[in-house]
Scaffold this motif. Structure first.
Motif, short mmCIF file in Angstrom:
data_model
loop_
_atom_site.label_atom_id
_atom_site.label_comp_id
_atom_site.label_asym_id
_atom_site.label_seq_id
_atom_site.Cartn_x
_atom_site.Cartn_y
_atom_site.Cartn_z
N SER A 16 2.59 -7.24 -38.09
CA SER A 16 1.72 -8.37 -38.44
C SER A 16 0.65 -7.94 -39.43
CB SER A 16 1.06 -8.91 -37.17
OG SER A 16 0.17 -9.95 -37.49
N ASP A 17 0.24 -8.87 -40.28
CA ASP A 17 -0.83 -8.61 -41.24
C ASP A 17 -2.21 -8.85 -40.64
OD1 ASP A 17 0.95 -7.90 -43.22
OD2 ASP A 17 1.01 -9.89 -44.11
N VAL A 18 -2.28 -9.47 -39.47
CA VAL A 18 -3.55 -9.74 -38.79
C VAL A 18 -3.40 -9.32 -37.33
CG1 VAL A 18 -5.25 -11.48 -38.13
CG2 VAL A 18 -4.08 -11.66 -40.33
N ASP A 20 -5.77 -8.81 -33.83
CA ASP A 20 -7.04 -8.93 -33.12
C ASP A 20 -7.01 -8.02 -31.89
OD1 ASP A 20 -7.76 -10.87 -34.94
OD2 ASP A 20 -7.70 -12.54 -33.53
N PHE A 59 -5.75 -1.41 -43.61
CA PHE A 59 -6.43 -2.56 -43.05
C PHE A 59 -7.92 -2.56 -43.38
CE2 PHE A 59 -2.62 -2.46 -40.56
CZ PHE A 59 -2.39 -3.76 -40.17
N GLU A 62 -13.05 -6.69 -39.35
CA GLU A 62 -14.14 -7.68 -39.28
C GLU A 62 -14.44 -7.92 -37.81
OE1 GLU A 62 -14.79 -12.46 -40.05
OE2 GLU A 62 -12.84 -11.56 -40.43
N ARG A 71 -11.05 -8.19 -35.80
CA ARG A 71 -9.85 -8.64 -36.51
C ARG A 71 -9.56 -7.63 -37.62
NH1 ARG A 71 -9.94 -14.48 -37.34
NH2 ARG A 71 -8.93 -14.31 -35.31
N ARG A 73 -7.20 -6.87 -40.80
CA ARG A 73 -6.34 -7.57 -41.78
C ARG A 73 -5.74 -6.54 -42.73
NH1 ARG A 73 -7.03 -13.10 -42.02
NH2 ARG A 73 -8.91 -13.85 -41.01
N ARG A 74 -4.43 -6.65 -42.89
CA ARG A 74 -3.75 -5.78 -43.84
C ARG A 74 -4.15 -6.20 -45.25
NH1 ARG A 74 0.47 -2.84 -42.31
NH2 ARG A 74 1.02 -4.31 -40.67
N GLY A 75 -4.23 -5.25 -46.13
CA GLY A 75 -4.56 -5.60 -47.49
C GLY A 75 -5.35 -4.55 -48.22
#
Length: 81
Positions: A16-18, A20, A59, A62, A71, A73-75
């Motif tokens: 998953s890109d997100v 939690d 990642f 946040e 959270r 987040r990939r990127g």
């Protein structure tokens, strides 16, 4: 092996890109309590050894306000080794 390396390994394995995670999940993964500073949004900004853990996995983090939850987040492109 650094304190936050198990978090890096975990995040790298995720499809998953997100993702939690609550503080307790992170603490279980690293085998230690997070410092009191983790209550601050600044601690999750990516600076320091803790930030190196998730940036190495690609990642950004946040902290979710009013929750002991983060959270990821990939990127973020990890530095090449």
């Amino acid at each position: 092996m650094g304190k936050y390396d198990p978090l890096t390994v975990y995040l790298r394995r995720q499809k998953s890109d997100v993702i939690d995670l609550d503080f307790a999940d992170i603490e279980r993964r690293i085998g230690a309590l997070l410092p009191k500073a983790a209550q601050s949004d600044d601690w999750w900004s990516g600076q320091g050894v803790q930030g190196a853990a998730w940036t190495a996995a690609g990642f950004v983090a946040e902290r979710l306000r009013r929750e002991e939850r983060v959270r990821f987040r990939r990127g973020f492109a990890p530095a090449s080794s």
